[in-house]
Design a protein around this motif. Sequence first.
Motif, PDB file in Angstrom:
ATOM      1  N   ARG A  71       0.750  -1.527   0.032  1.00  0.00           N
ATOM      2  CA  ARG A  71      -0.012  -0.100   0.072  1.00  0.00           C
ATOM      3  C   ARG A  71       1.020   1.645   0.183  1.00  0.00           C
ATOM      4  NH1 ARG A  71      -3.470  -3.155   4.684  1.00  0.00           N
ATOM      5  NH2 ARG A  71      -5.161  -4.021   3.039  1.00  0.00           N
ATOM      6  N   LEU A  72       1.851   1.192   0.444  1.00  0.00           N
ATOM      7  CA  LEU A  72       2.763   2.656   0.896  1.00  0.00           C
ATOM      8  C   LEU A  72       3.388   2.706  -0.910  1.00  0.00           C
ATOM      9  CD1 LEU A  72       4.090   4.449   2.874  1.00  0.00           C
ATOM     10  CD2 LEU A  72       5.677   3.324   3.582  1.00  0.00           C
ATOM     11  N   LEU A  73       3.632   1.722  -0.902  1.00  0.00           N
ATOM     12  CA  LEU A  73       4.835   1.798  -2.340  1.00  0.00           C
ATOM     13  C   LEU A  73       3.930   2.053  -3.395  1.00  0.00           C
ATOM     14  CD1 LEU A  73       8.314   1.374  -4.001  1.00  0.00           C
ATOM     15  CD2 LEU A  73       6.602  -1.823  -4.275  1.00  0.00           C
ATOM     16  N   ALA A  75       1.239   4.395  -4.106  1.00  0.00           N
ATOM     17  CA  ALA A  75       0.543   5.193  -3.763  1.00  0.00           C
ATOM     18  C   ALA A  75       0.149   6.244  -4.960  1.00  0.00           C
ATOM     19  CB  ALA A  75       2.433   6.774  -3.599  1.00  0.00           C
ATOM     20  N   HIS A  78      -3.714   4.153  -4.865  1.00  0.00           N
ATOM     21  CA  HIS A  78      -4.430   4.979  -4.402  1.00  0.00           C
ATOM     22  C   HIS A  78      -4.724   6.038  -3.998  1.00  0.00           C
ATOM     23  CE1 HIS A  78      -3.988   0.927  -0.702  1.00  0.00           C
ATOM     24  NE2 HIS A  78      -2.791   1.324  -1.196  1.00  0.00           N
ATOM     25  N   ARG A  79      -4.003   7.054  -5.293  1.00  0.00           N
ATOM     26  CA  ARG A  79      -4.555   8.026  -5.140  1.00  0.00           C
ATOM     27  C   ARG A  79      -5.417   7.979  -6.192  1.00  0.00           C
ATOM     28  NH1 ARG A  79      -1.627  12.473  -3.962  1.00  0.00           N
ATOM     29  NH2 ARG A  79      -0.120  10.960  -3.947  1.00  0.00           N
ATOM     30  N   LEU A  82     -10.447   5.738  -4.950  1.00  0.00           N
ATOM     31  CA  LEU A  82     -11.332   6.202  -3.702  1.00  0.00           C
ATOM     32  C   LEU A  82     -12.418   5.269  -3.404  1.00  0.00           C
ATOM     33  CD1 LEU A  82      -9.583  10.076  -4.120  1.00  0.00           C
ATOM     34  CD2 LEU A  82      -9.038   8.288  -2.445  1.00  0.00           C
ATOM     35  N   MET A  83     -13.140   5.200  -2.315  1.00  0.00           N
ATOM     36  CA  MET A  83     -13.898   4.683  -1.539  1.00  0.00           C
ATOM     37  C   MET A  83     -14.538   5.846  -0.888  1.00  0.00           C
ATOM     38  SD  MET A  83     -14.667   1.316  -0.405  1.00  0.00           S
ATOM     39  CE  MET A  83     -15.180   0.229  -1.509  1.00  0.00           C
ATOM     40  N   GLY A  92     -12.241   4.147   1.911  1.00  0.00           N
ATOM     41  CA  GLY A  92     -10.892   3.328   1.719  1.00  0.00           C
ATOM     42  C   GLY A  92      -9.711   3.820   0.870  1.00  0.00           C
ATOM     43  N   SER A  93      -8.706   3.422   0.177  1.00  0.00           N
ATOM     44  CA  SER A  93      -8.839   3.671  -1.312  1.00  0.00           C
ATOM     45  C   SER A  93      -7.833   2.253  -1.856  1.00  0.00           C
ATOM     46  CB  SER A  93      -7.773   4.474  -1.085  1.00  0.00           C
ATOM     47  OG  SER A  93      -6.544   4.839  -0.297  1.00  0.00           O
TER      48      SER A  93
ATOM     49  N   THR B 113      10.300   5.160   0.521  1.00  0.00           N
ATOM     50  CA  THR B 113       9.745   4.278   0.515  1.00  0.00           C
ATOM     51  C   THR B 113       8.317   3.700  -0.794  1.00  0.00           C
ATOM     52  OG1 THR B 113       9.644   3.367   3.221  1.00  0.00           O
ATOM     53  CG2 THR B 113       8.939   1.938   1.096  1.00  0.00           C
ATOM     54  N   GLN B 114       8.029   5.691  -0.630  1.00  0.00           N
ATOM     55  CA  GLN B 114       6.440   5.176  -1.291  1.00  0.00           C
ATOM     56  C   GLN B 114       7.411   5.809  -2.734  1.00  0.00           C
ATOM     57  OE1 GLN B 114       4.906   9.003   0.778  1.00  0.00           O
ATOM     58  NE2 GLN B 114       3.312   8.226   0.902  1.00  0.00           N
ATOM     59  N   LEU B 285      -2.236   3.042   7.254  1.00  0.00           N
ATOM     60  CA  LEU B 285      -2.046   2.361   5.539  1.00  0.00           C
ATOM     61  C   LEU B 285      -2.594   1.572   6.024  1.00  0.00           C
ATOM     62  CD1 LEU B 285       1.466   1.813   5.520  1.00  0.00           C
ATOM     63  CD2 LEU B 285       0.152   2.948   4.048  1.00  0.00           C
ATOM     64  N   GLN B 287      -5.902   0.987   6.631  1.00  0.00           N
ATOM     65  CA  GLN B 287      -7.363   0.931   7.557  1.00  0.00           C
ATOM     66  C   GLN B 287      -8.326   2.225   5.772  1.00  0.00           C
ATOM     67  OE1 GLN B 287      -9.335   3.288  11.017  1.00  0.00           O
ATOM     68  NE2 GLN B 287      -8.671   0.425  11.873  1.00  0.00           N
ATOM     69  N   THR B 288      -6.828   3.012   5.610  1.00  0.00           N
ATOM     70  CA  THR B 288      -6.975   4.739   4.769  1.00  0.00           C
ATOM     71  C   THR B 288      -6.655   4.117   3.559  1.00  0.00           C
ATOM     72  OG1 THR B 288      -5.428   6.022   5.050  1.00  0.00           O
ATOM     73  CG2 THR B 288      -7.026   5.516   6.965  1.00  0.00           C
ATOM     74  N   TRP B 290      -2.712   4.926   3.565  1.00  0.00           N
ATOM     75  CA  TRP B 290      -1.690   6.192   3.325  1.00  0.00           C
ATOM     76  C   TRP B 290      -1.268   5.968   4.947  1.00  0.00           C
ATOM     77  CZ3 TRP B 290      -1.003   7.579  -1.532  1.00  0.00           C
ATOM     78  CH2 TRP B 290      -2.217   8.231  -1.853  1.00  0.00           C
ATOM     79  N   PRO B 301     -10.539   9.261   1.178  1.00  0.00           N
ATOM     80  CA  PRO B 301      -8.754   9.258   2.313  1.00  0.00           C
ATOM     81  C   PRO B 301      -8.133   9.852   1.650  1.00  0.00           C
ATOM     82  CG  PRO B 301      -9.293   6.549   2.495  1.00  0.00           C
ATOM     83  CD  PRO B 301      -9.981   7.452   1.717  1.00  0.00           C
TER      84      PRO B 301
END
Lengths: 552, 408
Positions: A71-73, A75, A78-79, A82-83, A92-93, B113-114, B285, B287-288, B290, B301
């Motif tokens: 999820r972190l990687l 990005a 996730h942008r 979106l939910m 959520g995303s 990391t991102q 991370l 739950q959202t 981010w 989010p």
Amino acid sequence: MITRLAGGRIYDPEHGEQGVARDLYVSDGRIVAAPAGGKADHSYDLGGAIVMAGGIDIHSHLAGGKVNLSRLLMADDHRDELMERGALTRSGSGWTTPSSFATGYRYAAMGYTAAFEPAMVPSNARLAHLEMTDLPMVDKGVYLMLGNDELLLQMLAREAPQEQIDDYIAWMMRATAALGIKTVNPGGISAFKSNLRDLDITDTTHGVTPRRVVNALARAVYELGVPHPLHIHCNNLGLPGNIETTLATIAAAEGFPIHLTHAQFHSYGREGDRRFSSAAARLAEAVNRNPHVTLDVGQIMFGQTVTASGDTMAQYRNRAFASPDKWILMDIECDGGCGIVPFRYRDRQFVNALQWAIGLELFLLVEDPWRIFLTTDHPNGGPFPTYPHLLRLLMDRDFRDANFARLHPAAQKASILPTLKREYSLNEVAMMTRAAPARILGLADRGHLGVGAAADVAVYVEDADRERMFTTPKHVFKDGVEVAREGRILATPSGSTHIVRPEGDDAIEGPLRRFFADHMSVGLDHFRLAPAEIEGAGGHLITQACRPRRRA
Amino acid sequence: VATRAITCPFCALACDDLGAAEAGVDTRGCAKAAAGFARDAGRTEHRVRGKPVPLADAVAAAAALLSQARLPLITGAGADLAGIRALIALADRAGAVIDPWQSMVLRRNFAVTQESGALTATFGEVANRADAILLLGGDPAPDYPRVFERLVDNGTPLFRSTPPSLAYLGPAAAAPRRTMAAAIHLDSNRLLDGVAALHAALAGRLPRDADIAGVPAAAFVELGERLSAAHYGAILWDVRNLADDGKAVVATVLRILRHLNRRTRAVGLPLAGSDNALGFVQALLWQTGWPAQVSLAGGAPEHDPWRFDAARLIAAGEIDALLWVAGLSHSPPPATMAPTVALLAPDIALTGEAAVEIRVGVPGLDHPGTLVRADAVVALPLDAVRKTALPSVAAVAQAIVESLGARA
């Protein structure tokens, strides 16, 4: 209260029902026999729709440290996806690795009522389980990754008796609230930490061969009576010619039941101009011949995704294909690792195109739908919301051929896919995505619609476009409660976590305690996850029975 | 006999070998843990505008304040994982921005990391395998008192035969109080030049006659050779020891690690996340989607490291309600014009008056819980070692959510 699902056509392979027109009755979360006179407090008119048990995903990376790192990687992912929160739902995303609530909602909206995280490293157990308490709608469970844990490798190197290995596995499964055992590149993750860059099944690392690891673990799982056979991610993932390793892995199990996961990534030959070819037929032939072997496919789906795996050795190799060009590698606690590499699979790229064809060849060549499971190794081959598209590829030959025609020409030449005329029937789909996964996981009251079963039910309106049909079921029930209707979430139950608690001799705790004190970074008592920790966080545990087959 | 091993919540090492007994807690010689377990439990009254009230009234006042706000902010440090999960649920319900306090410091690590990835290991790997350790930027021991005991001085490692050789790159004044096999001293604002020189040296691109922040090139070449020769090298830094260009330092360290891994093994171990900040990041991370700096104000989010940085939002006066959480940290809420709901551990003195003041227990001291360690893989169970009637952050946040629900 009795609810009637009236006028549906039932597909329940566990009871041999193929489109049987009959009403289904639900009470207190369970399927019940028709009450006298068919009286019900509430009735749904299904108007001839298809009724199946809720879908069960046997292999989906849905929680734990590597999913969070993904999820972190990812990005941008996730942008872009979106939910919004709703009256009942959390926001959520993310598409390839959605946030936890979004994961649950999407599975349920698609008619799935259970999904299993296949790669939890022991040291991450507490955090992974707590994360799953925030994954609603579906039942879940985890397979514990062993076979690169230094303790087991040491035991094998000094030829510890199998009884001790069984005791260790039993202890670890209880301590981490696991449902199954998985091994990932057996021995290879540990070897990579010692700077070995490849490891075949007969190579030795720290005095042990992967062959020995596979055998000991498959045997332990069998002897402890854990329902799910050893879940194996073979050595040499993704390498041309790895079919030899995969077949040698079947041999290494020596007849003990095993499950080969994301078999598509392990069915590669080395033929042709490009030294990369399909070996699906060879694997399928071996599976057809060996009734103790099951597999899930790990189909790749074209588009952007991210691969998250415990297999650091393979993922370090795969960094060369990262798209976008960024990747994560982590060595974990003398028990595992994780590697995360974004991928964009493209139909005009030879290797990706052939991977796609190899996966479908496996689906169509393995004869017994009770022994092959629909997976994309979410998100590694593709995200799970692509399942309806995959189902259409399996059920609709014209659609499959049309997609095949778009592949890289050399991949088309290298695949026998157009000669495979098979189309999956609704009954076979119900086997592959419901009945068979429940059976192989030991979930006696799931995956079927018999009296006493949990009322996890999906209702689909018949549609020649199978992708559309399976994308949006008309109704989805979880434990008897309607949770989704035509894609809308109506209720948000938390879902249960399925575990096993195999019995072993607790005398193993003495040497374990010493090993933890000498080498590990937490004490044994704090490593061990108490069931109350999951329950206290809002989780609900269901213990599935083990049937020990230990020698006297 | 009546001693049980407990986990210390007072830094992100999360040492779990402390002994709790009738007589008190054996903190294994750690002054930080000793101070933590001796924290006062004196302030237990909840207040609304300075007047003592029952908890339920304080919760209702907090809900009223949040429901009237156009842009509430939830921040702070120090809740156990259950508390953090409940705070994010509250943020989602209230349409708030949520951000761990000082997340811009954590961002030095996670932004890399991102954008590029990471190459890391957990405590257990470093303690059992590392034969060469490079400490970067300063001594980690002030923040993490038992760091050498935990990661370096393991007397029974599984894989290495001798103690690891230590090297240091950073300001002389902040150098670790340990014997170093090699040390390069430069000002902390030249650390980026230092790691860049190390990377260049490894790649064979550092001119032999170069001088980097007063250090001759040969020192970097030697340090590079030391790491290249290691079987399992580890680069360790306390993210708080990095300056404002810390993100660039971490990005350069990643390039160094990638270079080393072509031939040998090498990993990074960033130390960060005291007051369970990494528990905050992990739960955000999952739950959202981010890690921090998340706004739930728009319904879905959104992440923006500048717009949704808690400190900036407060300083710029962009928020109209603040929910401040300090269950583990000692910090009173920052000065703001916005009405403040403060969830405070019982030893924190308020300098002014908060609109709503709710006293909460310290996880690991007053109530059980879960704490995420600095490697973000291992979470440890926390125990309760004293009896107080203080509610947990989780209980308070859940009660506020319920109160908001009742108002809707």
